[in-house]
Scaffold this active site. Structure first.
Site, PDB file in Angstrom:
ATOM      1  N   GLU A 188       0.837  -1.192   0.000  1.00  0.00           N
ATOM      2  CA  GLU A 188       0.000   0.000   0.000  1.00  0.00           C
ATOM      3  C   GLU A 188       0.872   1.242   0.000  1.00  0.00           C
ATOM      4  OE1 GLU A 188      -2.676   3.194   1.553  1.00  0.00           O
ATOM      5  OE2 GLU A 188      -0.699   2.520   2.249  1.00  0.00           O
ATOM      6  N   SER A 189       0.486   2.274  -0.757  1.00  0.00           N
ATOM      7  CA  SER A 189       1.212   3.528  -0.870  1.00  0.00           C
ATOM      8  C   SER A 189       2.606   3.264  -1.458  1.00  0.00           C
ATOM      9  CB  SER A 189       1.279   4.231   0.488  1.00  0.00           C
ATOM     10  OG  SER A 189       1.728   5.555   0.338  1.00  0.00           O
ATOM     11  N   ALA A 190       3.690   3.548  -0.702  1.00  0.00           N
ATOM     12  CA  ALA A 190       5.024   3.228  -1.216  1.00  0.00           C
ATOM     13  C   ALA A 190       5.159   1.737  -1.453  1.00  0.00           C
ATOM     14  CB  ALA A 190       6.095   3.710  -0.237  1.00  0.00           C
ATOM     15  N   HIS A 227      -5.938   8.758   2.672  1.00  0.00           N
ATOM     16  CA  HIS A 227      -4.867   7.818   2.365  1.00  0.00           C
ATOM     17  C   HIS A 227      -4.607   6.909   3.571  1.00  0.00           C
ATOM     18  CE1 HIS A 227      -1.495   6.472  -0.008  1.00  0.00           C
ATOM     19  NE2 HIS A 227      -0.599   6.807   0.913  1.00  0.00           N
TER      20      HIS A 227
END
Length: 553
Positions: free
Chosen positions: A210-212, A440
Site C-alpha cells: 500500500e502507498s510506497a 490515504h
C-alpha cells in the site's frame, strides 16, 4: 583397519541421515537445512495455542554493512546443516527511515517474517502472501487465521530512502542503483526457496503493498521491463503512491549534497569507500538534511527499473500476473496540499496542488483543469474548488496508475483483473479531520485489526466497533480469496456482493470496480460501481507520455 574406517564412515553417515529433528523449548521449529528457527505460537497478545505461528527476524541476505553498504544484497551461505535453533519469536529491527534518528532503526535489517497456520506442515502447498514492507503495525495474523483453506503470510524489510536508493554515476560504478528494490527481489527469491518448509507453495505467491508498498509492487511487476520471470503469480497494489521520480540532475545534486554533508569527496575513486566508512550518525545527518525524498531511480535499458513505471506499463513491458488494484476515495484529500478553506479559486489549485509537481508546465496545468470543470460550469460534477482540487491530486497517480495497469493487463491477455475504491474512512483520523474523508491509508485501518498489532508503526488505530469489524472481515475475505484463487469472490463472506471483473462493466460504463464501504453491524454497504468515461479520459491524459514526462511517474 580399512574395514573399521568403512564401518565408522557408514555410522557417521547414518547419524547424519537419521539425526533426530531439531527441537526447542522456545516454540515450534522450522528447519531450513542451513538454519533452523523457533517460532511463536502464543501470539498475538499471549494467546495460548494460537491457530497461527509467527516466525520473525529471519535473515534473507547478508547484513548490508561496511563494504556492502550501497551494494546489491549479497546471498547468505545456505550450505551446511543447522546444528542449533535460532530464536525467531519476535520482530527484527526496522530499517533506518527518513527522517532518521540515531538509535531508531538499523542498517542490519534485511529480514523477513512468516505467519503460518500452526497445523500446516511441509508439503501443504498453501497459497502465499508477501506484504511489502514490514513495520510491526501490519501483522498478518488475521489474514492467515481467517482464510478457510489456509494461507501462509510473509513480509519483507528492505533498505529505505538514502541507504536503499542513493543514485548517481558513482553508485552505478561502485555499488548498486535501487538497492532497496533489489532487497525486495532477494526476499522474494528467499520465499521461492524456503516457503515450502512453512507449508507454502512457491508457485502460488502474491505480492501486496500500500502507498510506497503499492509502488514497490508495481516496480516489481515492471522489473527488467518484464524480461525476467517474476517470482510471484499475483499482485495487489493499494493506493499506488510515489512522488515524481527524480531526474538525472536531481539525483546527482542529492549525491553531491550527501557527500558534502558526510565529508567525502564528490567524484573520485575514494568517494564510495568514504561513504561506506561513514558513521551512522553522519548518514543520519545526511538523510535529514537532503530536501528531496530519496526514492527509486530510472536506470536505463539494462537496469532493474529501465524506465518510468507508467511508460513500461503503457508499452507492455511488464510481467503478466493476476492483478487486484485500487485506491482510497480520499487519497487526493490527503495530498491536495491544503484544507477546504484554502481552495477558493482556480488559482489556488494551480498554486497548491501543483506545488507537488514542479515539473508540470503551465500549459499542462491548463489542459488538466479543463478536464475537471469548475463548479457551476456545464458538465461539472464538483460542488467546490476543494472537491475539484482533491480529484486532480488523487488522479495523478493513485486513481490512474491502478487503472492504467488494469487496462494494459487486459491488453496482454490477463483474465483475472479486479479493481476497487475504498470509501470507508480511518475512524480515528476522520474524527480529527472530517474533511479528509476516506483519506490515504484508510484501507489499512480495516485490513489490520488493532487487537493483533504490535505497536502502531506510526499509524493511528483503535479497537473496531461492530460495523468496522464487519467491513474488516469482508475485506480480508476478499483479499485472501484473491491470493488463493485469483478471484476475490470465491471465498467471500456470504453477505458480501460478488466482485465482478474489471472488464465486466456496470450499466453504461465499460469498466467496473468494487466500492468498499461500511454499513450495518452484520452487512456492509459495499457495491459494484462503473468507472465513467470521464474518469477514464482523465486517466488517459495523466498517463499519456507527454504528461508523464513532466509528472515523472
Amino acid at each position: 583397519m580399512s574395514y573399521i574406517l568403512l564401518v565408522t564412515s557408514i555410522l557417521i553417515l547414518l547419524q547424519v541421515v537419521f539425526a533426530a529433528p531439531l527441537t526447542s523449548n522456545l516454540g515450534p521449529v522450522i528447519d531450513l537445512g542451513y538454519a533452523a528457527f523457533a517460532g511463536n505460537s502464543t501470539s498475538p497478545a499471549g494467546i495460548t495455542n494460537s491457530p497461527v505461528t509467527f516466525f520473525g527476524n529471519i535473515p534473507y541476505a547478508q547484513p548490508p554493512l561496511g563494504n556492502l553498504r550501497f551494494r546489491a544484497p549479497q546471498p547468505l551461505n545456505e550450505n551446511g546443516k543447522a546444528q542449533t535453533v535460532t530464536d525467531a519469536r519476535n520482530w527484527g529491527p526496522a530499517c533506518i527511515q527518513q527522517p532518521a534518528v540515531v538509535g531508531i532503526g538499523s542498517e542490519d535489517c534485511l529480514t523477513l517474517n512468516v505467519w503460518k497456520p500452526t497445523n500446516a506442515t511441509e508439503g501443504a502447498k498453501l497459497p502465499v502472501i508477501v506484504y511489502i514492507h514490514t513495520p510491526q503495525g501490519f501483522p498478518l495474523y488475521d489474514w492467515v487465521a481467517q482464510h478457510p483453506g489456509g494461507i501462509v503470510g510473509a513480509s519483507i524489510t528492505y533498505r529505505l530512502g538514502f541507504l536503499g536508493f542513493l543514485g548517481g554515476p558513482q553508485v552505478a560504478t561502485d555499488g548498486a542503483l535501487n538497492a532497496g528494490l533489489l532487497d525486495q527481489r532477494a526476499g522474494l527469491e528467499w520465499v521461492q526457496r524456503h516457503i515450502s518448509k512453512f507449508g507454502g507453495d512457491p508457485n502460488e505467491v502474491t505480492i501486496i503493498g500500500e502507498s510506497a508498498g503499492g509502488a514497490s509492487v508495481i516496480m516489481q511487476v515492471v522489473a527488467y521491463g518484464g524480461s525476467k520471470p517474476a517470482p510471484f503469480k499475483r499482485a495487489v497494489a493499494q493506493s499506488i503512491g510515489f512522488g515524481p521520480l527524480r531526474n538525472e540532475s536531481e539525483v546527482e545534486l542529492d549525491f553531491n549534497m550527501a557527500t558534502s554533508i558526510i565529508g567525502c569527496p564528490a567524484s573520485d575513486k575514494t568517494t564510495m569507500p568514504c561513504l561506506r566508512q561513514a558513521s551512522v550518525g553522519a548518514i543520519v545527518s545526511a538523510i535529514n538534511r537532503i530536501p528531496n525524498v530519496i526514492s527509486p531511480v530510472v536506470e536505463g535499458p539494462n537496469g532493474f527499473l529501465p524506465d518510468l513505471p507508467s511508460r513500461l506499463i503503457t508499452s507492455g513491458k511488464f510481467s503478466t500476473v493476476d492483478f487486484l488494484g485500487g485506491h482510497c476515495t480520499g487519497d487526493g484529500n490527503t495530498f491536495a496540499g491544503g484544507t477546504p478553506e484554502q481552495f477558493k479559486t482556480e488559482d489556488d489549485i494551480r498554486n497548491i496542488v501543483f506545488a507537488r509537481m514542479p515539473g508540470v508546465s503551465n500549459d499542462t496545468i491548463t489542459q488538466a483543469l479543463a478536464l475537471y470543470p469548475s463548479p457551476g460550469t456545464p458538465g461539472s460534477t464538483f460542488s467546490t474548488q476543494y472537491e475539484r482540487a482533491t480529484a486532480i491530486a488523487g488522479d495523478v497517480v493513485f486513481t490512474c496508475m491502478d487503472w492504467l495497469f488494469a487496462e494494459k493487463s487486459l491488453e496482454r491477455g490477463v483474465k483475472n483483473v479486479f479493481a476497487f475504491s475504498w470509501n470507508a474512512p480511518d475512524t480515528v483520523l476522520y474524527n480529527a479531520n472530517p474533511y479528509l474523508g476516506a483519506m490515504h491509508t484508510s484501507d489499512l485501518y480495516y485490513l489490520f485489526d488493532a487487537s493483533s498489532r504490535v505497536g502502531n508503526a506510526g499509524n493511528t488505530f483503535r479497537a473496531f466497533n461492530t460495523s468496522e469489524a464487519a467491513l474488516s472481515k469482508e475485506a480480508i475475505a476478499y483479499w485472501t480469496s484473491f491470493i488463493a484463487n485469483g478471484d476475490p469472490t470465491v471465498n467471500k463472506k456470504a453477505t458480501s456482493p460478488v466482485w465482478s471483473k474489471f472488464a465486466t462493466g456496470t450499466d453504461s460504463d465499460t469498466r467496473s470496480r468494487l466500492r468498499l464501504a461500511r454499513g450495518g453491524d452484520s452487512k456492509t454497504a459495499s457495491v459494484m460501481e462503473g468507472i465513467t468515461s470521464a474518469q477514464m479520459e482523465r486517466c488517459e491524459f495523466w498517463m499519456s507520455d507527454a504528461v508523464v514526462a513532466q509528472t515523472r511517474v
